[in-house]
Design an enzyme around this catalytic site. Sequence first.
Site, PDB file in Angstrom:
ATOM      1  CB  THR A  51      -5.285  -1.002  -5.415  1.00  0.00           C
ATOM      2  OG1 THR A  51      -6.360  -0.196  -4.937  1.00  0.00           O
ATOM      3  CG2 THR A  51      -4.024  -0.008  -5.507  1.00  0.00           C
TER       4      THR A  51
ATOM      5  CD  GLU B 187      -7.464   4.712  -3.119  1.00  0.00           C
ATOM      6  OE1 GLU B 187      -8.720   4.959  -2.830  1.00  0.00           O
ATOM      7  OE2 GLU B 187      -6.591   5.748  -3.423  1.00  0.00           O
TER       8      GLU B 187
ATOM      9  CE1 TYR C 255      -2.314   0.783  -0.650  1.00  0.00           C
ATOM     10  CE2 TYR C 255      -4.021   1.321  -2.326  1.00  0.00           C
ATOM     11  CZ  TYR C 255      -3.344   0.620  -1.552  1.00  0.00           C
ATOM     12  OH  TYR C 255      -3.733  -0.763  -1.694  1.00  0.00           O
TER      13      TYR C 255
ATOM     14  CE  LYS D 234      -0.504  -1.657  -3.092  1.00  0.00           C
ATOM     15  NZ  LYS D 234      -0.205  -3.385  -3.151  1.00  0.00           N
TER      16      LYS D 234
HETATM   17  P1  NAP Z   1      -3.309  -6.112   4.627  1.00  0.00           P
HETATM   18  O1  NAP Z   1      -4.459  -7.028   5.582  1.00  0.00           O
HETATM   19  O2  NAP Z   1      -2.947  -4.784   5.210  1.00  0.00           O
HETATM   20  O3  NAP Z   1      -1.995  -6.760   4.680  1.00  0.00           O
HETATM   21  C1  NAP Z   1      -0.800  -6.213   4.528  1.00  0.00           C
HETATM   22  C2  NAP Z   1       0.388  -7.174   4.776  1.00  0.00           C
HETATM   23  O4  NAP Z   1       1.482  -6.787   4.192  1.00  0.00           O
HETATM   24  C3  NAP Z   1       0.531  -7.648   5.866  1.00  0.00           C
HETATM   25  O5  NAP Z   1       0.841  -9.083   6.375  1.00  0.00           O
HETATM   26  C4  NAP Z   1       1.556  -6.859   6.439  1.00  0.00           C
HETATM   27  O6  NAP Z   1       2.571  -7.366   7.587  1.00  0.00           O
HETATM   28  C5  NAP Z   1       2.466  -6.943   5.180  1.00  0.00           C
HETATM   29  N1  NAP Z   1       3.578  -6.016   5.269  1.00  0.00           N
HETATM   30  C6  NAP Z   1       3.558  -4.571   5.144  1.00  0.00           C
HETATM   31  N2  NAP Z   1       4.621  -3.974   5.296  1.00  0.00           N
HETATM   32  C7  NAP Z   1       5.474  -4.896   5.046  1.00  0.00           C
HETATM   33  C8  NAP Z   1       6.944  -4.995   4.778  1.00  0.00           C
HETATM   34  N3  NAP Z   1       7.704  -3.820   5.003  1.00  0.00           N
HETATM   35  N4  NAP Z   1       7.759  -6.383   4.555  1.00  0.00           N
HETATM   36  C9  NAP Z   1       6.794  -7.387   4.703  1.00  0.00           C
HETATM   37  N5  NAP Z   1       5.416  -7.334   4.795  1.00  0.00           N
HETATM   38  C10 NAP Z   1       4.829  -6.357   4.970  1.00  0.00           C
HETATM   39  O7  NAP Z   1      -3.883  -5.871   3.273  1.00  0.00           O
HETATM   40  P2  NAP Z   1      -4.691  -6.825   2.450  1.00  0.00           P
HETATM   41  O8  NAP Z   1      -6.192  -6.302   2.504  1.00  0.00           O
HETATM   42  O9  NAP Z   1      -4.550  -8.383   2.767  1.00  0.00           O
HETATM   43  O10 NAP Z   1      -4.364  -6.638   0.872  1.00  0.00           O
HETATM   44  C11 NAP Z   1      -3.418  -7.245   0.158  1.00  0.00           C
HETATM   45  C12 NAP Z   1      -2.611  -6.409  -1.001  1.00  0.00           C
HETATM   46  O11 NAP Z   1      -3.817  -6.052  -1.859  1.00  0.00           O
HETATM   47  C13 NAP Z   1      -1.872  -5.315  -0.386  1.00  0.00           C
HETATM   48  O12 NAP Z   1      -0.907  -4.993  -1.415  1.00  0.00           O
HETATM   49  C14 NAP Z   1      -3.078  -4.039  -0.766  1.00  0.00           C
HETATM   50  O13 NAP Z   1      -2.534  -3.025  -0.771  1.00  0.00           O
HETATM   51  C15 NAP Z   1      -3.651  -4.860  -1.996  1.00  0.00           C
HETATM   52  N6  NAP Z   1      -5.159  -4.325  -2.199  1.00  0.00           N
HETATM   53  C16 NAP Z   1      -6.125  -4.551  -1.173  1.00  0.00           C
HETATM   54  C17 NAP Z   1      -7.590  -4.418  -1.435  1.00  0.00           C
HETATM   55  C18 NAP Z   1      -8.471  -4.669  -0.318  1.00  0.00           C
HETATM   56  O14 NAP Z   1      -9.587  -4.301  -0.621  1.00  0.00           O
HETATM   57  N7  NAP Z   1      -8.332  -5.400   0.634  1.00  0.00           N
HETATM   58  C19 NAP Z   1      -7.931  -3.920  -2.779  1.00  0.00           C
HETATM   59  C20 NAP Z   1      -7.031  -3.840  -3.730  1.00  0.00           C
HETATM   60  C21 NAP Z   1      -5.471  -4.079  -3.480  1.00  0.00           C
HETATM   61  P3  NAP Z   1       2.199  -7.214   9.099  1.00  0.00           P
HETATM   62  O15 NAP Z   1       1.101  -8.043   9.592  1.00  0.00           O
HETATM   63  O16 NAP Z   1       3.670  -7.312   9.534  1.00  0.00           O
HETATM   64  O17 NAP Z   1       1.750  -5.616   9.283  1.00  0.00           O
HETATM   65  O1  G4F Z   2     -12.343   1.387   3.839  1.00  0.00           O
HETATM   66  P1  G4F Z   2     -11.204   2.200   3.432  1.00  0.00           P
HETATM   67  O2  G4F Z   2     -10.106   2.628   4.352  1.00  0.00           O
HETATM   68  O3  G4F Z   2     -10.797   1.797   1.924  1.00  0.00           O
HETATM   69  P2  G4F Z   2     -10.103   2.554   1.001  1.00  0.00           P
HETATM   70  O4  G4F Z   2      -9.510   3.713   1.183  1.00  0.00           O
HETATM   71  O5  G4F Z   2     -11.073   2.382  -0.283  1.00  0.00           O
HETATM   72  O6  G4F Z   2      -8.737   1.439   0.562  1.00  0.00           O
HETATM   73  C1  G4F Z   2      -8.913   0.139   0.553  1.00  0.00           C
HETATM   74  O7  G4F Z   2      -9.482  -0.610  -0.785  1.00  0.00           O
HETATM   75  C2  G4F Z   2      -8.306  -0.305  -1.752  1.00  0.00           C
HETATM   76  C3  G4F Z   2      -8.980  -0.520  -3.066  1.00  0.00           C
HETATM   77  O8  G4F Z   2      -9.719   0.399  -3.650  1.00  0.00           O
HETATM   78  C4  G4F Z   2      -7.108  -0.816  -1.395  1.00  0.00           C
HETATM   79  F1  G4F Z   2      -6.087  -0.661  -2.366  1.00  0.00           F
HETATM   80  C5  G4F Z   2      -6.613  -0.532  -0.099  1.00  0.00           C
HETATM   81  O9  G4F Z   2      -5.423  -1.154   0.279  1.00  0.00           O
HETATM   82  C6  G4F Z   2      -7.629  -0.534   1.018  1.00  0.00           C
HETATM   83  O10 G4F Z   2      -7.706  -2.152   0.987  1.00  0.00           O
HETATM   84  O11 G4F Z   2     -12.251   3.371   3.084  1.00  0.00           O
HETATM   85  C7  G4F Z   2     -13.330   3.354   1.925  1.00  0.00           C
HETATM   86  C8  G4F Z   2     -14.013   4.593   2.142  1.00  0.00           C
HETATM   87  C9  G4F Z   2     -13.196   5.794   1.823  1.00  0.00           C
HETATM   88  O12 G4F Z   2     -13.763   6.862   1.028  1.00  0.00           O
HETATM   89  C10 G4F Z   2     -13.236   6.649   3.338  1.00  0.00           C
HETATM   90  O13 G4F Z   2     -12.815   7.832   3.213  1.00  0.00           O
HETATM   91  O14 G4F Z   2     -14.583   4.813   3.460  1.00  0.00           O
HETATM   92  C11 G4F Z   2     -14.529   6.117   3.883  1.00  0.00           C
HETATM   93  N1  G4F Z   2     -14.587   6.521   5.043  1.00  0.00           N
HETATM   94  C12 G4F Z   2     -15.570   7.029   5.835  1.00  0.00           C
HETATM   95  N2  G4F Z   2     -15.556   7.117   7.314  1.00  0.00           N
HETATM   96  C13 G4F Z   2     -13.940   5.704   6.293  1.00  0.00           C
HETATM   97  C14 G4F Z   2     -14.154   6.043   7.434  1.00  0.00           C
HETATM   98  N3  G4F Z   2     -12.603   4.868   6.007  1.00  0.00           N
HETATM   99  C15 G4F Z   2     -12.034   4.586   7.236  1.00  0.00           C
HETATM  100  N4  G4F Z   2     -11.001   3.686   6.861  1.00  0.00           N
HETATM  101  N5  G4F Z   2     -12.570   4.872   8.347  1.00  0.00           N
HETATM  102  C16 G4F Z   2     -13.668   5.676   8.637  1.00  0.00           C
HETATM  103  O15 G4F Z   2     -14.035   6.128   9.690  1.00  0.00           O
END
Ligand code: NAP
Ligand code: G4F
Length: 359
Positions: free
Chosen positions: A132, A134, A160, A164
């Site tokens: 990620t 992050e 987090y 990661k």
């Molecule tokens: P998400 O919607 O939060 O999905 C997370 C998944 O992990 C869910 O299916 C959840 O299952 C499962 N999980 C959590 N704890 C577990 C455990 N102990 N054993 C088995 N499964 C478990 O996340 P996403 O946005 O799809 O992201 C997918 C991956 O990419 C994650 O690793 C995230 O950290 C990474 N990532 C995401 C972004 C982004 O912007 N979306 C960017 C960079 C990296 P439940 O349904 O049971 O909760």
């Molecule tokens: O949408 P966010 O919670 O995503 P964040 O923290 O960037 O993390 C996501 O992206 C990562 C990749 O860069 C993934 F690895 C991670 O698993 C996840 O998918 O927050 C985005 C920004 C932050 O700066 C946060 O402080 O939005 C700001 N923010 C402002 N108000 C808020 C809020 N975030 C959330 N969740 N809720 C608010 O009310």
Amino acid sequence: MKTALITGITGQDGSILAELLLKKGYRVIGLMRRISTEPPYRLRHLGLEDSLHSGSLILAGGDITDINSIINLLKKYQPDEIYNLAAQSDVAIAFEQPHLTASINYIGVLNILTAIRALNMEDAVRLYQASTSEMFGGTARELKLQTQDEKTPFWPLSPYGNAKLAAHFEVVRARHVEHGKQIRTACGILFNHESELRGENFVTRKITKALARIKAGKQDILYLGNLEAKRDWGYARDYVEAMWQMLQQEGPADQWQDFVIATGETRTVRQFVEAACKCLGWSIRWEGAGNNEKGYVDDKLVVAVNPKFFRPNDVYLLCGNPAKAKKILGWRPKTSFDELVAKMMAHDLKQEGIAVPAA
Ligand code: NAP
Ligand code: G4F
């Protein structure tokens, strides 16, 4: 027929990747926690119930923190490709639950690698790790870097990001083992990617969902935290393509590579709100600053800051440079920022029963 194992199949990326791999003719095995709703709503939303009935999609119970779950799955299904997407993926929650986050996001990966080695599957399997942006955390502020790529130093600012990063290096190390068997692994350093299936705890979906509810008269105000934070937001469907492409690399394990996947554009949370409002034909006017900043549409208060949404440390700027992915994988984002916001906004309006004019 190839078999893929997806951990995190009930999440945003896992469900969309499952759909992609099923279309490509894979048999897909999804690791699903027993506490997940069944059948998982995202898989239902994508119309994948037929695949569940036909057996091309199998949901297997288990937990990534339980090594027996992983060993049993690998033994039973002998996957060709593993996509490790399971995570405690909410950065804010990671500050409150750092041990749980480390256990799922780091120990979970160790469990997969240990299981592969215990079953002597090093030559048989390819592993994708969901790394990620992050992990770059404070690089913009500390090193004054306006964009991040594969050579940018990591500087995580959250539990987090730390978990990661540990997982990332473990997976990179697995393909550079000097005395022992190497595993073909690739880490996708993905920048924020969103969709209609994004969790409602993440800021983009929180915004589109709340504005749709405000439009429907079901909510008064959208409360947010840090409006200044800048993110590089792309569309999840484009990003799962890159995951698959990364596991199609050729050559020996130690020549496999990791890739930054991003759009190369960055915007503030405030700009995301403005773009979402624009989809509703609203022009938002900002007044005040810091904790007192407020957003009005005409004279109606629509957005306000609530400090409870601030994090102990926030990442202020992420902007990825996907040049390597473009050059080597031929990957590029297909969906623009405005298209992404429009898709999410249209979906949430529809959920509120509000007709969306054809684009
Ligand atoms: P998400 O919607 O939060 O999905 C997370 C998944 O992990 C869910 O299916 C959840 O299952 C499962 N999980 C959590 N704890 C577990 C455990 N102990 N054993 C088995 N499964 C478990 O996340 P996403 O946005 O799809 O992201 C997918 C991956 O990419 C994650 O690793 C995230 O950290 C990474 N990532 C995401 C972004 C982004 O912007 N979306 C960017 C960079 C990296 P439940 O349904 O049971 O909760
Ligand atoms: O949408 P966010 O919670 O995503 P964040 O923290 O960037 O993390 C996501 O992206 C990562 C990749 O860069 C993934 F690895 C991670 O698993 C996840 O998918 O927050 C985005 C920004 C932050 O700066 C946060 O402080 O939005 C700001 N923010 C402002 N108000 C808020 C809020 N975030 C959330 N969740 N809720 C608010 O009310």
